[in-house]
Structure formats: structure tokens, C-alpha cells
Design a protein around this motif. Structure first.
Motif, PDB file in Angstrom:
ATOM      1  N   THR A   1      54.530   9.971  38.973  1.00 57.43           N
ATOM      2  CA  THR A   1      55.207   9.838  40.264  1.00 57.43           C
ATOM      3  C   THR A   1      54.880   8.485  40.870  1.00 57.43           C
ATOM      4  O   THR A   1      53.714   8.099  40.969  1.00 57.43           O
ATOM      5  CB  THR A   1      54.784  10.967  41.227  1.00 57.43           C
ATOM      6  OG1 THR A   1      55.083  12.225  40.611  1.00 57.43           O
ATOM      7  CG2 THR A   1      55.519  10.862  42.550  1.00 57.43           C
ATOM      8  N   VAL A   2      55.927   7.786  41.297  1.00 52.26           N
ATOM      9  CA  VAL A   2      55.792   6.476  41.929  1.00 52.26           C
ATOM     10  C   VAL A   2      56.375   6.596  43.331  1.00 52.26           C
ATOM     11  O   VAL A   2      57.490   7.111  43.498  1.00 52.26           O
ATOM     12  CB  VAL A   2      56.554   5.391  41.142  1.00 52.26           C
ATOM     13  CG1 VAL A   2      56.385   4.030  41.805  1.00 52.26           C
ATOM     14  CG2 VAL A   2      56.093   5.350  39.693  1.00 52.26           C
ATOM     15  N   VAL A   3      55.615   6.124  44.330  1.00 50.15           N
ATOM     16  CA  VAL A   3      56.096   6.162  45.707  1.00 50.15           C
ATOM     17  C   VAL A   3      55.896   4.798  46.369  1.00 50.15           C
ATOM     18  O   VAL A   3      55.034   4.015  45.970  1.00 50.15           O
ATOM     19  CB  VAL A   3      55.395   7.257  46.555  1.00 50.15           C
ATOM     20  CG1 VAL A   3      55.574   8.620  45.927  1.00 50.15           C
ATOM     21  CG2 VAL A   3      53.946   6.955  46.784  1.00 50.15           C
ATOM     22  N   ALA A   4      56.726   4.555  47.360  1.00 47.69           N
ATOM     23  CA  ALA A   4      56.577   3.382  48.228  1.00 47.69           C
ATOM     24  C   ALA A   4      56.901   3.846  49.637  1.00 47.69           C
ATOM     25  O   ALA A   4      57.697   4.773  49.824  1.00 47.69           O
ATOM     26  CB  ALA A   4      57.523   2.265  47.802  1.00 47.69           C
ATOM     27  N   HIS A   5      56.298   3.217  50.616  1.00 47.56           N
ATOM     28  CA  HIS A   5      56.616   3.495  52.015  1.00 47.56           C
ATOM     29  C   HIS A   5      57.305   2.255  52.572  1.00 47.56           C
ATOM     30  O   HIS A   5      56.745   1.159  52.517  1.00 47.56           O
ATOM     31  CB  HIS A   5      55.354   3.854  52.800  1.00 47.56           C
ATOM     32  CG  HIS A   5      54.852   5.207  52.438  1.00 47.56           C
ATOM     33  ND1 HIS A   5      53.974   5.422  51.410  1.00 47.56           N
ATOM     34  CD2 HIS A   5      55.172   6.429  52.936  1.00 47.56           C
ATOM     35  CE1 HIS A   5      53.745   6.724  51.299  1.00 47.56           C
ATOM     36  NE2 HIS A   5      54.452   7.354  52.213  1.00 47.56           N
ATOM     37  N   VAL A   6      58.528   2.453  53.061  1.00 47.56           N
ATOM     38  CA  VAL A   6      59.377   1.335  53.472  1.00 47.56           C
ATOM     39  C   VAL A   6      59.892   1.588  54.889  1.00 47.56           C
ATOM     40  O   VAL A   6      60.410   2.672  55.188  1.00 47.56           O
ATOM     41  CB  VAL A   6      60.568   1.179  52.497  1.00 47.56           C
ATOM     42  CG1 VAL A   6      61.471   0.028  52.920  1.00 47.56           C
ATOM     43  CG2 VAL A   6      60.076   0.960  51.064  1.00 47.56           C
ATOM     44  N   HIS A   7      59.770   0.569  55.727  1.00 42.37           N
ATOM     45  CA  HIS A   7      60.313   0.678  57.080  1.00 42.37           C
ATOM     46  C   HIS A   7      61.836   0.774  56.975  1.00 42.37           C
ATOM     47  O   HIS A   7      62.462  -0.030  56.273  1.00 42.37           O
ATOM     48  CB  HIS A   7      59.903  -0.534  57.921  1.00 42.37           C
ATOM     49  CG  HIS A   7      60.144  -0.345  59.370  1.00 42.37           C
ATOM     50  ND1 HIS A   7      61.405  -0.389  59.924  1.00 42.37           N
ATOM     51  CD2 HIS A   7      59.287  -0.071  60.388  1.00 42.37           C
ATOM     52  CE1 HIS A   7      61.313  -0.166  61.221  1.00 42.37           C
ATOM     53  NE2 HIS A   7      60.033   0.030  61.530  1.00 42.37           N
ATOM     54  N   PRO A   8      62.451   1.730  57.659  1.00 44.20           N
ATOM     55  CA  PRO A   8      63.887   1.938  57.507  1.00 44.20           C
ATOM     56  C   PRO A   8      64.746   0.762  57.971  1.00 44.20           C
ATOM     57  O   PRO A   8      65.895   0.635  57.543  1.00 44.20           O
ATOM     58  CB  PRO A   8      64.165   3.187  58.354  1.00 44.20           C
ATOM     59  CG  PRO A   8      63.049   3.239  59.335  1.00 44.20           C
ATOM     60  CD  PRO A   8      61.854   2.652  58.622  1.00 44.20           C
ATOM     61  N   GLU A   9      64.205  -0.112  58.816  1.00 47.84           N
ATOM     62  CA  GLU A   9      64.967  -1.273  59.271  1.00 47.84           C
ATOM     63  C   GLU A   9      64.753  -2.506  58.403  1.00 47.84           C
ATOM     64  O   GLU A   9      65.349  -3.555  58.671  1.00 47.84           O
ATOM     65  CB  GLU A   9      64.606  -1.576  60.729  1.00 47.84           C
ATOM     66  CG  GLU A   9      65.041  -0.470  61.671  1.00 47.84           C
ATOM     67  CD  GLU A   9      64.615  -0.725  63.113  1.00 47.84           C
ATOM     68  OE1 GLU A   9      64.230  -1.871  63.444  1.00 47.84           O
ATOM     69  OE2 GLU A   9      64.657   0.233  63.899  1.00 47.84           O
ATOM     70  N   HIS A  10      63.924  -2.391  57.384  1.00 47.63           N
ATOM     71  CA  HIS A  10      63.679  -3.518  56.485  1.00 47.63           C
ATOM     72  C   HIS A  10      64.659  -3.400  55.311  1.00 47.63           C
ATOM     73  O   HIS A  10      64.333  -2.900  54.246  1.00 47.63           O
ATOM     74  CB  HIS A  10      62.230  -3.500  56.001  1.00 47.63           C
ATOM     75  CG  HIS A  10      61.811  -4.793  55.374  1.00 47.63           C
ATOM     76  ND1 HIS A  10      62.382  -5.290  54.232  1.00 47.63           N
ATOM     77  CD2 HIS A  10      60.874  -5.692  55.749  1.00 47.63           C
ATOM     78  CE1 HIS A  10      61.811  -6.429  53.911  1.00 47.63           C
ATOM     79  NE2 HIS A  10      60.898  -6.701  54.826  1.00 47.63           N
ATOM     80  N   GLY A  11      65.868  -3.872  55.556  1.00 44.31           N
ATOM     81  CA  GLY A  11      66.953  -3.729  54.594  1.00 44.31           C
ATOM     82  C   GLY A  11      66.639  -4.269  53.217  1.00 44.31           C
ATOM     83  O   GLY A  11      67.009  -3.659  52.202  1.00 44.31           O
TER      84      GLY A  11
ATOM     85  N   GLU B   1      57.327   4.714  58.499  1.00 41.63           N
ATOM     86  CA  GLU B   1      57.960   4.278  57.253  1.00 41.63           C
ATOM     87  C   GLU B   1      58.406   5.501  56.452  1.00 41.63           C
ATOM     88  O   GLU B   1      57.719   6.520  56.419  1.00 41.63           O
ATOM     89  CB  GLU B   1      56.995   3.433  56.424  1.00 41.63           C
ATOM     90  CG  GLU B   1      56.628   2.129  57.094  1.00 41.63           C
ATOM     91  CD  GLU B   1      55.705   1.264  56.259  1.00 41.63           C
ATOM     92  OE1 GLU B   1      55.832   0.045  56.356  1.00 41.63           O
ATOM     93  OE2 GLU B   1      54.868   1.812  55.518  1.00 41.63           O
ATOM     94  N   ARG B   2      59.542   5.345  55.799  1.00 40.00           N
ATOM     95  CA  ARG B   2      60.056   6.423  54.960  1.00 40.00           C
ATOM     96  C   ARG B   2      59.449   6.332  53.568  1.00 40.00           C
ATOM     97  O   ARG B   2      59.282   5.254  53.013  1.00 40.00           O
ATOM     98  CB  ARG B   2      61.571   6.326  54.854  1.00 40.00           C
ATOM     99  CG  ARG B   2      62.149   7.483  54.063  1.00 40.00           C
ATOM    100  CD  ARG B   2      63.625   7.539  54.160  1.00 40.00           C
ATOM    101  NE  ARG B   2      64.020   8.924  53.984  1.00 40.00           N
ATOM    102  CZ  ARG B   2      65.183   9.376  54.312  1.00 40.00           C
ATOM    103  NH1 ARG B   2      66.061   8.584  54.878  1.00 40.00           N
ATOM    104  NH2 ARG B   2      65.489  10.639  54.095  1.00 40.00           N
ATOM    105  N   ARG B   3      59.143   7.490  53.026  1.00 40.36           N
ATOM    106  CA  ARG B   3      58.640   7.556  51.654  1.00 40.36           C
ATOM    107  C   ARG B   3      59.832   7.500  50.703  1.00 40.36           C
ATOM    108  O   ARG B   3      60.818   8.204  50.873  1.00 40.36           O
ATOM    109  CB  ARG B   3      57.858   8.852  51.443  1.00 40.36           C
ATOM    110  CG  ARG B   3      57.357   9.025  50.020  1.00 40.36           C
ATOM    111  CD  ARG B   3      56.516  10.283  49.934  1.00 40.36           C
ATOM    112  NE  ARG B   3      56.290  10.666  48.559  1.00 40.36           N
ATOM    113  CZ  ARG B   3      55.144  11.098  48.106  1.00 40.36           C
ATOM    114  NH1 ARG B   3      54.111  11.221  48.915  1.00 40.36           N
ATOM    115  NH2 ARG B   3      55.008  11.435  46.847  1.00 40.36           N
ATOM    116  N   TRP B   4      59.714   6.643  49.712  1.00 41.42           N
ATOM    117  CA  TRP B   4      60.676   6.540  48.616  1.00 41.42           C
ATOM    118  C   TRP B   4      59.917   6.965  47.373  1.00 41.42           C
ATOM    119  O   TRP B   4      58.738   6.626  47.229  1.00 41.42           O
ATOM    120  CB  TRP B   4      61.171   5.101  48.480  1.00 41.42           C
ATOM    121  CG  TRP B   4      62.129   4.709  49.561  1.00 41.42           C
ATOM    122  CD1 TRP B   4      61.855   4.528  50.882  1.00 41.42           C
ATOM    123  CD2 TRP B   4      63.518   4.469  49.403  1.00 41.42           C
ATOM    124  NE1 TRP B   4      62.984   4.188  51.556  1.00 41.42           N
ATOM    125  CE2 TRP B   4      64.024   4.141  50.672  1.00 41.42           C
ATOM    126  CE3 TRP B   4      64.369   4.487  48.307  1.00 41.42           C
ATOM    127  CZ2 TRP B   4      65.368   3.829  50.872  1.00 41.42           C
ATOM    128  CZ3 TRP B   4      65.718   4.173  48.508  1.00 41.42           C
ATOM    129  CH2 TRP B   4      66.199   3.866  49.788  1.00 41.42           C
TER     130      TRP B   4
END
Length: 176
Positions: A133-143, A164-167
Motif C-alpha cells: 500500500t502506497v499513500v500520499a497526503h495532498v492538500h486539495p488546493e495544490h493542483g 490534506e486528503r489521503r491518496w
């Protein structure tokens, strides 16, 4: 599910245009210059570090996590065409069979697909080394980072952490 092996190590990786090199304290001076833009911290907080502080950080990372069940794997991203270090990618693996990944590319090199190319190589390496499993946390406004996460095969999950949303990309160890 088994715990990831502490044998997970950052080995040199090569893509079409990039060399991903295990990150060393000696990379600090060049990366301090490459990453010296406050805009790079707009979504993550903090500020650019000068070379001495970055050298100390990279030395800590190279020494490894104080938790023997966790592996810190970090790479400097070199653009082969110019030989310049242009960013970093990282994976924190364990203690569960999950790798949390992140990437940063210096402002002068953004918009050329470098972060996407590096992130794809990073995710492939994590999967190749058996982490399912690979995850990243990305701010939803950081296109740009949202686009990188999607291009690296991660999908948005319903989980959020610190705004931040988990991907994630799950269940694919050994398929890279």
C-alpha cells in the motif's frame, strides 16, 4: 499482513530523464539552492532551509528512523540533461505494510513533468520492494500535487489528515 522489512533501502533509480540518487548530506548545498522558494511551503508550512540545516536534516534521515520498524527512504532527483539536482522524493515505510510517499520539485523545474516522473518511479520502487500500500497526503488546493498523485496511480480516499486528503494505491506489491 507482514511488517515491511527494514531491508527496504533506497537504491539508485533511473527514469527516462532522471536519476534518483539515495539522498546524502552532501546533496544539501545544491538542494538548498534548488528548493529556496517560500512558495514550495505554501501548502506544507515551514520555510526553505539553508544548506547547514538541510545537511543536518539529511544526516538524520540517512541515519534512519529511531524506530527499527520504520524505514526512511529518500532520494535526490537529478535531471540528467543538465546534471542539476532539482528536488527530492521520499518514502516512509512501516511499521504497517504501508509506504507514505512525498515529492518536491524546485520552482524553476516545475511544469515539465519531473515530479510526475519521479513519483511514478518512487511508487514503482515501493511496490517492487514488496510494500502493498502506497499513500500520499495532498492538500486539495495544490493542483499540481493532485495531478502528480493521480499520474502515479494513487486515488483519492475518504480519509483526511491535517487538511490534506489521503491518496492511495493498495494491494499491488510486486506488480510494478
Amino acid at each position: 499482513m507482514p511488517v515491511p522489512s527494514p531491508a527496504f533501502v533506497p537504491r539508485p533509480l533511473r527514469t527516462g530523464r532522471l536519476d534518483l540518487l539515495p539522498l546524502l548530506p552532501d546533496h544539501a548545498e545544491e538542494l538548498a539552492a534548488a528548493l529556496d522558494d517560500p512558495a514550495l511551503h505554501a501548502f506544507t508550512g515551514g520555510e526553505p532551509l539553508r544548506a547547514p540545516a538541510l545537511r543536518e536534516r539529511y544526516a538524520r534521515w540517512a541515519a534512519g528512523s529511531p524506530d527499527p520498524r520504520v524505514v526512511w527512504a529518500n532520494w535526490a532527483v537529478r535531471l540528467r540533461e543538465t546534471g542539476a539536482l532539482v528536488g527530492t522524493v521520499q518514502a516512509t515505510v512501516g511499521p504497517t505494510p504501508v509506504a507514505e510517499v512525498a515529492w518536491v520539485t524546485g520552482t524553476p523545474w516545475q511544469g515539465r513533468g519531473i515530479a510526475t516522473e519521479a513519483a511514478k518511479a518512487l511508487v514503482a520502487e515501493v511496490l517492487r520492494q514488496g510494500v502493498p500500500t502506497v499513500v500520499a497526503h495532498v492538500h486539495p488546493e495544490h493542483g499540481a500535487s493532485v495531478a502528480v498523485a493521480a499520474a502515479a496511480g494513487l486515488r483519492p480516499a475518504p480519509h483526511w489528515q491535517d487538511g490534506e486528503r489521503r491518496w492511495e494505491r493498495a494491494g499491488e506489491a510486486g506488480k510494478a
